[in-house]
Write an enzyme that holds these catalytic residues in place. Structure first.
Site, short mmCIF file in Angstrom:
data_model
loop_
_atom_site.label_atom_id
_atom_site.label_comp_id
_atom_site.label_asym_id
_atom_site.label_seq_id
_atom_site.Cartn_x
_atom_site.Cartn_y
_atom_site.Cartn_z
N PHE A 1 0.90 -1.16 0.00
CA PHE A 1 0.00 0.00 0.00
C PHE A 1 0.93 1.21 0.00
CE2 PHE A 1 -3.41 -2.37 2.69
CZ PHE A 1 -3.85 -3.03 1.55
N PRO A 2 1.14 1.82 -1.14
CA PRO A 2 2.23 2.79 -1.32
C PRO A 2 2.02 4.13 -0.63
CG PRO A 2 0.90 2.73 -3.28
CD PRO A 2 0.31 1.71 -2.35
N CYS A 3 2.09 4.13 0.67
CA CYS A 3 1.88 5.36 1.41
C CYS A 3 3.03 6.33 1.21
CB CYS A 3 1.68 5.06 2.89
SG CYS A 3 3.02 4.14 3.62
N HIS A 4 4.16 5.83 0.69
CA HIS A 4 5.31 6.71 0.47
C HIS A 4 5.06 7.66 -0.69
CE1 HIS A 4 5.83 3.11 -2.03
NE2 HIS A 4 6.41 3.92 -2.90
N ARG A 5 4.00 7.40 -1.49
CA ARG A 5 3.71 8.28 -2.62
C ARG A 5 2.85 9.46 -2.20
NH1 ARG A 5 2.33 3.21 -6.22
NH2 ARG A 5 4.43 2.34 -6.35
#
Length: 106
Positions: A75-79
């Site tokens: 779940f790409p929360c870094h984006r």
DNA sequence: GTTATAGGGAATT
DNA sequence: AATTCCCTATAAC
């Protein structure tokens, strides 16, 4: 399984999530946010506020929820970045920077 | 109830 | 460009 996904990710050959994830103990709010995350492709970013507007909440609340992300990277929360600069990251900003550079966002 | 945040914005210096 | 102040919604206590 997860490792295939990660291997592909680090080889820059993105793919959709191809393995089951147990979301049974995630609250509705969280599901909304994480669902939006899965719609964000490799190499693109959004701000906390963008998400807040979409989900009718506040940027700060988005941060609160993102920091609870049970599956970072998948779940790409870094984006999700701050409007002025980089936001925070549960595993440390260094990771966020590294991941974003890997995706060519810096 | 209160406090602390992975934020945003306006006003001020 | 940096500081200060106020707003917000959610989690944790």
């Amino acid at each position: 399984m997860v490792f295939d996904f990660l291997e592909r990710y680090f080889d820059r050959e993105p793919g959709s999530i191809s393995f089951p994830i147990d979301c049974s103990d995630l609250k509705p709010y969280h599901l909304m946010v994480y669902h939006q995350l899965t719609r964000l492709p490799f190499g693109k970013t959004m701000t906390y506020q963008d998400l807040a507007v979409i989900l009718k909440t506040s940027p700060r609340a988005i941060g609160q929820i993102l920091k609870l992300n049970p599956f970072p990277i998948v779940f790409p929360c870094h984006r999700i970045v701050s409007k002025s600069g980089l936001g925070g990251f549960s595993a440390g900003r260094e990771w966020k920077v590294g991941l974003l550079r890997h995706e060519g966002c810096l």
